[in-house]
Design an enzyme around this catalytic site. Sequence first.
Site, PDB file in Angstrom:
ATOM      1  N   ALA A 207      -6.500 -10.388  36.387  1.00 60.87           N
ATOM      2  CA  ALA A 207      -7.756  -9.735  36.757  1.00 60.87           C
ATOM      3  C   ALA A 207      -8.763 -10.859  36.980  1.00 60.87           C
ATOM      4  CB  ALA A 207      -8.209  -8.826  35.625  1.00 60.87           C
TER       5      ALA A 207
ATOM      6  N   GLY B 137      -3.336  -9.391  34.612  1.00 57.23           N
ATOM      7  CA  GLY B 137      -3.352  -8.186  35.456  1.00 57.23           C
ATOM      8  C   GLY B 137      -2.398  -8.277  36.644  1.00 57.23           C
TER       9      GLY B 137
ATOM     10  N   GLU C 241       0.922  -7.424  35.196  1.00 60.45           N
ATOM     11  CA  GLU C 241       0.868  -5.974  34.943  1.00 60.45           C
ATOM     12  C   GLU C 241       1.053  -5.190  36.245  1.00 60.45           C
ATOM     13  OE1 GLU C 241      -2.896  -6.600  32.808  1.00 60.45           O
ATOM     14  OE2 GLU C 241      -2.085  -5.319  31.235  1.00 60.45           O
TER      15      GLU C 241
ATOM     16  N   GLU D  61      -3.802 -13.328  28.304  1.00 64.26           N
ATOM     17  CA  GLU D  61      -5.106 -12.805  27.869  1.00 64.26           C
ATOM     18  C   GLU D  61      -5.549 -13.355  26.517  1.00 64.26           C
ATOM     19  OE1 GLU D  61      -2.696 -11.000  29.207  1.00 64.26           O
ATOM     20  OE2 GLU D  61      -3.537  -9.625  30.693  1.00 64.26           O
TER      21      GLU D  61
HETATM   22  N1  CO8 Z   1      -9.799 -14.902  37.821  1.00 63.30           N
HETATM   23  C1  CO8 Z   1     -10.699 -15.526  38.597  1.00 63.30           C
HETATM   24  N2  CO8 Z   1     -10.449 -16.703  39.250  1.00 63.30           N
HETATM   25  C2  CO8 Z   1      -9.229 -17.248  39.082  1.00 63.30           C
HETATM   26  C3  CO8 Z   1      -8.241 -16.664  38.266  1.00 63.30           C
HETATM   27  C4  CO8 Z   1      -8.558 -15.418  37.617  1.00 63.30           C
HETATM   28  N3  CO8 Z   1      -7.668 -14.745  36.857  1.00 63.30           N
HETATM   29  N4  CO8 Z   1      -7.152 -17.466  38.283  1.00 63.30           N
HETATM   30  C5  CO8 Z   1      -7.449 -18.504  39.080  1.00 63.30           C
HETATM   31  N5  CO8 Z   1      -8.696 -18.389  39.560  1.00 63.30           N
HETATM   32  C6  CO8 Z   1      -9.417 -19.302  40.463  1.00 63.30           C
HETATM   33  C7  CO8 Z   1      -9.874 -20.555  39.715  1.00 63.30           C
HETATM   34  O1  CO8 Z   1     -11.103 -20.305  39.052  1.00 63.30           O
HETATM   35  C8  CO8 Z   1     -10.014 -21.529  40.861  1.00 63.30           C
HETATM   36  O2  CO8 Z   1     -11.208 -21.267  41.547  1.00 63.30           O
HETATM   37  P1  CO8 Z   1     -12.236 -22.493  41.866  1.00 63.30           P
HETATM   38  O3  CO8 Z   1     -11.464 -23.359  42.835  1.00 63.30           O
HETATM   39  O4  CO8 Z   1     -13.404 -21.808  42.482  1.00 63.30           O
HETATM   40  O5  CO8 Z   1     -12.502 -23.176  40.583  1.00 63.30           O
HETATM   41  C9  CO8 Z   1      -8.883 -21.144  41.804  1.00 63.30           C
HETATM   42  O6  CO8 Z   1      -8.514 -19.808  41.447  1.00 63.30           O
HETATM   43  C10 CO8 Z   1      -7.658 -22.032  41.662  1.00 63.30           C
HETATM   44  O7  CO8 Z   1      -7.267 -22.020  40.298  1.00 63.30           O
HETATM   45  P2  CO8 Z   1      -6.985 -23.366  39.472  1.00 63.30           P
HETATM   46  O8  CO8 Z   1      -7.795 -24.502  40.010  1.00 63.30           O
HETATM   47  O9  CO8 Z   1      -7.142 -23.047  38.024  1.00 63.30           O
HETATM   48  O10 CO8 Z   1      -5.452 -23.591  39.848  1.00 63.30           O
HETATM   49  P3  CO8 Z   1      -4.368 -24.394  38.991  1.00 63.30           P
HETATM   50  O11 CO8 Z   1      -3.181 -24.566  39.875  1.00 63.30           O
HETATM   51  O12 CO8 Z   1      -4.956 -25.598  38.355  1.00 63.30           O
HETATM   52  O13 CO8 Z   1      -3.976 -23.379  37.781  1.00 63.30           O
HETATM   53  C11 CO8 Z   1      -3.403 -21.233  36.869  1.00 63.30           C
HETATM   54  C12 CO8 Z   1      -3.315 -22.183  38.080  1.00 63.30           C
HETATM   55  C13 CO8 Z   1      -2.570 -21.783  35.713  1.00 63.30           C
HETATM   56  C14 CO8 Z   1      -2.837 -19.890  37.285  1.00 63.30           C
HETATM   57  C15 CO8 Z   1      -4.889 -21.088  36.424  1.00 63.30           C
HETATM   58  O14 CO8 Z   1      -5.664 -20.768  37.573  1.00 63.30           O
HETATM   59  C16 CO8 Z   1      -5.133 -20.042  35.386  1.00 63.30           C
HETATM   60  O15 CO8 Z   1      -4.829 -20.246  34.221  1.00 63.30           O
HETATM   61  N6  CO8 Z   1      -5.719 -18.880  35.802  1.00 63.30           N
HETATM   62  C17 CO8 Z   1      -6.098 -17.831  34.899  1.00 63.30           C
HETATM   63  C18 CO8 Z   1      -4.889 -17.052  34.436  1.00 63.30           C
HETATM   64  C19 CO8 Z   1      -5.296 -15.971  33.454  1.00 63.30           C
HETATM   65  O16 CO8 Z   1      -5.814 -16.225  32.391  1.00 63.30           O
HETATM   66  N7  CO8 Z   1      -5.047 -14.709  33.837  1.00 63.30           N
HETATM   67  C20 CO8 Z   1      -5.365 -13.570  33.010  1.00 63.30           C
HETATM   68  C21 CO8 Z   1      -6.732 -13.080  33.325  1.00 63.30           C
HETATM   69  S1  CO8 Z   1      -7.278 -11.824  32.210  1.00 63.30           S
HETATM   70  C22 CO8 Z   1      -6.500 -10.432  32.756  1.00 63.30           C
HETATM   71  O17 CO8 Z   1      -5.756 -10.426  33.697  1.00 63.30           O
HETATM   72  C23 CO8 Z   1      -6.810  -9.185  31.967  1.00 63.30           C
HETATM   73  C24 CO8 Z   1      -6.224  -7.954  32.629  1.00 63.30           C
HETATM   74  C25 CO8 Z   1      -6.827  -6.708  32.081  1.00 63.30           C
HETATM   75  C26 CO8 Z   1      -8.272  -6.543  32.490  1.00 63.30           C
HETATM   76  C27 CO8 Z   1      -8.801  -5.273  31.971  1.00 63.30           C
HETATM   77  C28 CO8 Z   1     -10.118  -4.878  32.640  1.00 63.30           C
HETATM   78  C29 CO8 Z   1     -11.328  -5.547  32.133  1.00 63.30           C
END
Ligand code: CO8
Length: 255
Positions: A62, A107, A110, A130
């Site tokens: 998400a 998400g 999921e 998460e």
């Molecule tokens: N949300 C928003 N932006 C994201 C997300 C995300 N989940 N994942 C990546 N991005 C963005 C980064 O911020 C970055 O943007 P910017 O260039 O503007 O800084 C761009 O995508 C590229 O990402 P990275 O530079 O981090 O890329 P890497 O190759 O270094 O890393 C990863 C890749 C490992 C996937 C890393 O991006 C990461 O850890 N992302 C987050 C993963 C995460 O924690 N996902 C779970 C999110 S919480 C969730 O899903 C809850 C679901 C239920 C919600 C319920 C409703 C409220």
Amino acid sequence: MIQTSIQEGVALITIQRPEALNAINRDVMDGLGAFFREHQYDPSLKGVIITGSGQKAFAAGADIKEFASLTEEEGAALSKKGQDVYFLIERFHVPVIAAVNGFALGGGCELAMACHMRIAGARAKFGQPEVNLGLIPGYGGTQRLAQYIGKSKAIELLLTADMIDANEAHRLGLVNHVVEEGKEVETAMGIIQKIGAKGPIAVKYILQCVNDQYNGEKDGYASEYSLFGKCLVTDDAREGAAAFVEKRKAEFKGK
Ligand code: CO8
């Protein structure tokens, strides 16, 4: 946002936010909801494939930047809204396959789990991170992960936030097939074409029976005998039996 195209009865939905690793924001969720609501009873569809744009991600979760400042009520409402959209996918009348072309996290994992099957590219990665954010999954992850891989391993992955690769996901039963990178959609398409030659009413009822039991809303065994009866008197079931006796390929009409 999402991009949708429909060819020969197969819809391809692509999440179009490569700059954010296809993180699922409100637009993406609303787009998914609108598509699955609109086509809920569409008899012209044989199947749906969901994938992510770019080479790196199916969906990295998400959109973290969107929900950080919500109140408790707003957070619960957003979670419920996402769950409802994913239920629409899970209860869809034709197969929905996730073509996982990279990260499927939070998400995004999921979303893949709400689909009926998952085809993973060789470099796909799965996880529920998460807990790293001090959060829990909100789109059904605590339930569906345990359904696919068993309670014990699901608890481990949910609590450690460990990411697993495509082969490990396959070994655990989370993905149906691991394929060469770039072949995810093509493989999903092949499976949908194969199922498209079967009786559409039977396909719909099988999906319904399996989901009824897993979602705990109805007794899946009761659904099975009731829908078996309904299926038996369809033109398709008569055609299936006649084709078997006459040693020819059945031509199902969905009636
Ligand atoms: N949300 C928003 N932006 C994201 C997300 C995300 N989940 N994942 C990546 N991005 C963005 C980064 O911020 C970055 O943007 P910017 O260039 O503007 O800084 C761009 O995508 C590229 O990402 P990275 O530079 O981090 O890329 P890497 O190759 O270094 O890393 C990863 C890749 C490992 C996937 C890393 O991006 C990461 O850890 N992302 C987050 C993963 C995460 O924690 N996902 C779970 C999110 S919480 C969730 O899903 C809850 C679901 C239920 C919600 C319920 C409703 C409220």
